[in-house]
Design a protein around this motif. Structure first.
Motif, PDB file in Angstrom:
ATOM      1  N   SER A 199       0.844  -1.198   0.000  1.00 19.93           N
ATOM      2  CA  SER A 199       0.000   0.000   0.000  1.00 19.93           C
ATOM      3  C   SER A 199       0.871   1.237   0.000  1.00 19.93           C
ATOM      4  O   SER A 199       2.062   1.182   0.317  1.00 19.93           O
ATOM      5  CB  SER A 199      -0.928   0.021   1.223  1.00 19.93           C
ATOM      6  N   ILE A 200       0.263   2.356  -0.357  1.00 22.71           N
ATOM      7  CA  ILE A 200       0.948   3.655  -0.358  1.00 22.71           C
ATOM      8  C   ILE A 200       0.209   4.558   0.612  1.00 22.71           C
ATOM      9  O   ILE A 200      -1.022   4.620   0.597  1.00 22.71           O
ATOM     10  CB  ILE A 200       0.969   4.275  -1.780  1.00 22.71           C
ATOM     11  N   VAL A 201       0.952   5.272   1.438  1.00 21.24           N
ATOM     12  CA  VAL A 201       0.371   6.216   2.386  1.00 21.24           C
ATOM     13  C   VAL A 201       0.942   7.601   2.097  1.00 21.24           C
ATOM     14  O   VAL A 201       2.158   7.779   2.043  1.00 21.24           O
ATOM     15  CB  VAL A 201       0.681   5.823   3.847  1.00 21.24           C
ATOM     16  N   VAL A 202       0.054   8.578   1.904  1.00 25.44           N
ATOM     17  CA  VAL A 202       0.469   9.958   1.630  1.00 25.44           C
ATOM     18  C   VAL A 202       0.035  10.824   2.795  1.00 25.44           C
ATOM     19  O   VAL A 202      -1.128  10.775   3.222  1.00 25.44           O
ATOM     20  CB  VAL A 202      -0.151  10.473   0.313  1.00 25.44           C
ATOM     21  N   VAL A 258      -3.628   5.386   0.287  1.00 27.44           N
ATOM     22  CA  VAL A 258      -4.202   5.899   1.529  1.00 27.44           C
ATOM     23  C   VAL A 258      -3.753   7.340   1.730  1.00 27.44           C
ATOM     24  O   VAL A 258      -2.549   7.624   1.727  1.00 27.44           O
ATOM     25  CB  VAL A 258      -3.760   5.046   2.744  1.00 27.44           C
ATOM     26  N   ALA A 259      -4.695   8.254   1.889  1.00 28.13           N
ATOM     27  CA  ALA A 259      -4.373   9.663   2.121  1.00 28.13           C
ATOM     28  C   ALA A 259      -4.822  10.057   3.522  1.00 28.13           C
ATOM     29  O   ALA A 259      -5.979   9.836   3.887  1.00 28.13           O
ATOM     30  CB  ALA A 259      -5.058  10.542   1.083  1.00 28.13           C
ATOM     31  N   LEU A 260      -3.902  10.628   4.288  1.00 28.31           N
ATOM     32  CA  LEU A 260      -4.212  11.105   5.633  1.00 28.31           C
ATOM     33  C   LEU A 260      -4.514  12.596   5.547  1.00 28.31           C
ATOM     34  O   LEU A 260      -3.618  13.435   5.557  1.00 28.31           O
ATOM     35  CB  LEU A 260      -3.034  10.846   6.579  1.00 28.31           C
ATOM     36  N   MET A 261      -5.796  12.934   5.461  1.00 24.70           N
ATOM     37  CA  MET A 261      -6.245  14.308   5.222  1.00 24.70           C
ATOM     38  C   MET A 261      -6.375  15.058   6.551  1.00 24.70           C
ATOM     39  O   MET A 261      -7.415  15.608   6.879  1.00 24.70           O
ATOM     40  CB  MET A 261      -7.556  14.284   4.460  1.00 24.70           C
ATOM     41  N   ASP A 262      -5.291  15.088   7.288  1.00 30.66           N
ATOM     42  CA  ASP A 262      -5.272  15.678   8.626  1.00 30.66           C
ATOM     43  C   ASP A 262      -4.962  17.163   8.527  1.00 30.66           C
ATOM     44  O   ASP A 262      -3.924  17.549   8.002  1.00 30.66           O
ATOM     45  CB  ASP A 262      -4.213  14.955   9.474  1.00 30.66           C
ATOM     46  N   GLY A 263      -5.850  18.016   9.020  1.00 29.70           N
ATOM     47  CA  GLY A 263      -5.636  19.453   8.946  1.00 29.70           C
ATOM     48  C   GLY A 263      -6.165  20.030   7.638  1.00 29.70           C
ATOM     49  O   GLY A 263      -7.082  19.496   7.018  1.00 29.70           O
ATOM     50  N   ILE A 264      -5.567  21.141   7.207  1.00 29.32           N
ATOM     51  CA  ILE A 264      -6.031  21.847   6.010  1.00 29.32           C
ATOM     52  C   ILE A 264      -5.787  20.992   4.773  1.00 29.32           C
ATOM     53  O   ILE A 264      -4.670  20.537   4.513  1.00 29.32           O
ATOM     54  CB  ILE A 264      -5.316  23.202   5.894  1.00 29.32           C
ATOM     55  N   VAL A 314      -6.850  18.387  -2.131  1.00 29.63           N
ATOM     56  CA  VAL A 314      -8.002  17.535  -2.430  1.00 29.63           C
ATOM     57  C   VAL A 314      -7.667  16.635  -3.619  1.00 29.63           C
ATOM     58  O   VAL A 314      -8.028  15.458  -3.644  1.00 29.63           O
ATOM     59  CB  VAL A 314      -9.252  18.381  -2.710  1.00 29.63           C
ATOM     60  N   GLY A 315      -6.940  17.174  -4.600  1.00 28.57           N
ATOM     61  CA  GLY A 315      -6.533  16.366  -5.736  1.00 28.57           C
ATOM     62  C   GLY A 315      -5.621  15.215  -5.351  1.00 28.57           C
ATOM     63  O   GLY A 315      -5.696  14.132  -5.931  1.00 28.57           O
ATOM     64  N   LEU A 316      -4.760  15.426  -4.361  1.00 29.86           N
ATOM     65  CA  LEU A 316      -3.852  14.378  -3.899  1.00 29.86           C
ATOM     66  C   LEU A 316      -4.551  13.331  -3.050  1.00 29.86           C
ATOM     67  O   LEU A 316      -4.004  12.252  -2.833  1.00 29.86           O
ATOM     68  CB  LEU A 316      -2.713  14.976  -3.069  1.00 29.86           C
ATOM     69  N   SER A 317      -5.727  13.651  -2.549  1.00 30.09           N
ATOM     70  CA  SER A 317      -6.378  12.759  -1.593  1.00 30.09           C
ATOM     71  C   SER A 317      -7.699  12.192  -2.097  1.00 30.09           C
ATOM     72  O   SER A 317      -7.887  10.969  -2.146  1.00 30.09           O
ATOM     73  CB  SER A 317      -6.604  13.490  -0.264  1.00 30.09           C
ATOM     74  N   SER A 318      -8.611  13.043  -2.519  1.00 29.32           N
ATOM     75  CA  SER A 318      -9.975  12.586  -2.801  1.00 29.32           C
ATOM     76  C   SER A 318     -10.085  11.728  -4.054  1.00 29.32           C
ATOM     77  O   SER A 318     -11.081  11.025  -4.227  1.00 29.32           O
ATOM     78  CB  SER A 318     -10.927  13.780  -2.890  1.00 29.32           C
TER      79      SER A 318
END
Length: 353
Positions: free
Chosen positions: A54-57, A107-113, A119-123
């Motif tokens: 897996s990849i975590v960003v 997997v994107a950790l959208m913690d904070g702003i 949003v492009g990197l995560s959603s």
């Protein structure tokens, strides 16, 4: 792979997880061309490595995952006409598409702003985690721009007109509404993120998205209700129109502070950006693929650099910081269909995905 020095993107292996850490915390991890290239290269290498499950960003610092593209740099490039802004958008949009079609659990950790390019990197990813600190937004109409990064694909596919509300107001939403809109999947307290990452590093090679979901679900909690969900009926009534003027009028007829705040904020945004964003969203709703939306957005990006509002918006927001942009034209009624039609000229060369 390990470049864990003080570079803007830190790439490393932990167990079976490939870790990508955005490392511009003082700039809220806003994206630059070298960062986009480093992330793309890391994703390519991890995709080819059969031992990576897996990849975590994630973003460094406690304030934000990623506040978007470096708009000051784009502003300077547009003024100079050096082509770097176009290069950034082309490579960023290709990265957005890469994330959406990535073959391994992302997997994107959208913690904070988490805004704009964040949003492009995560959603676009498969596994999106939000926390009590998440503040997600597409605030571009406030700087004379429009929601890009494939947002014209994502936002029309949110429940009802919640995506239209997000695009036109630029206001942020919390974790509960990020999940309600389908822009995120799991809520967990920020204190559990490290445990989540640790669990992912222990997954066996070849693990599936279902395996990753099982780990994240075990650590997740219910986020409660956000204000978009609480005001969904009003948002749908007011924002289903295809003209900004009609939306503003409908908001004026609604009762309650939420509708009043929505209208007040929306009318401070660039009139051109409001009309452009709404037309792009409606076109995105009819589009068959993310790629169509990204190509259309790139054409609009090129035209944004030719007009005054983006430069004025960035000046007011991040250069002079007077928060008092002077839009041109200054009123919604003065922006006609011909003006907006120019933004729909295709980019040359077209976006290659």
């Amino acid at each position: 792979m390990d470049n864990s020095n003080q570079s803007e993107v830190i790439v490393e292996r932990r167990g079976t997880a490939g870790i990508i850490r955005l490392n511009r915390p003082k700039a809220l991890n806003s994206l630059t061309i070298p960062m986009v290239r480093a992330i793309t290269a890391a994703l390519d290498e991890f995709a080819a490595d059969q031992t990576v499950a897996s990849i975590v960003v994630m973003g460094e610092g406690e304030r934000g995952f990623c506040a978007g593209g470096d708009i000051r740099a784009i502003h300077l490039s547009g003024r100079a006409g050096d082509g770097l802004a176009e290069t950034f958008w082309r490579e960023e949009f290709r990265l957005n598409h890469r994330i959406a079609t990535y073959p391994k659990p992302y997997v994107a950790l959208m913690d904070g702003i988490t805004m704009g390019g964040g949003v492009g990197l995560s959603s676009h990813g498969r596994h999106r985690i939000v926390t009590e600190r998440t503040r997600l937004a597409m605030p571009e109409t406030g700087i004379g721009y429009f929601p890009d990064i494939g947002a014209t694909w994502l936002l029309p596919r949110t429940p009802g007109e919640s995506g239209t509300w997000m695009a036109l107001t630029g206001l942020d939403i919390n974790a509960a509404d990020a999940i309600h809109t389908g822009l995120a999947d799991f809520y967990m307290p920020s204190s559990r993120l490290e445990e989540a990452v640790q669990r992912l590093t222990n997954l066996p090679g070849g693990s599936s998205s279902d395996d990753v979901d099982a780990v994240l679900r075990e650590l997740s909690e219910q986020p409660g209700e956000g204000r978009l969900q609480a005001n969904a009926a009003m948002i749908d009534r007011a924002f289903h129109f295809n003209r900004v003027e009609d939306i503003a009028s409908a908001l004026g007829a609604e009762e309650g502070e939420f509708a009043a705040e929505t209208r007040r904020v929306m009318l401070t945004r660039s009139p051109t950006s409001l009309k452009l964003a709404l037309r792009l969203l409606r076109a995105g709703r009819q589009s068959r693929t993310l790629g169509e939306c990204l190509a259309r957005e790139l054409g609009a990006c090129m035209h944004v650099l030719l007009g005054p509002d983006f430069y004025e918006g960035v000046r007011a927001a991040v250069i002079d910081k007077d928060r008092n942009p002077k839009w041109s034209p200054p009123a919604i009624a003065l922006v006609n269909d011909e003006m907006i039609g120019r933004f729909f000229e295709p980019a040359k060369p077209p976006l290659s995905l």
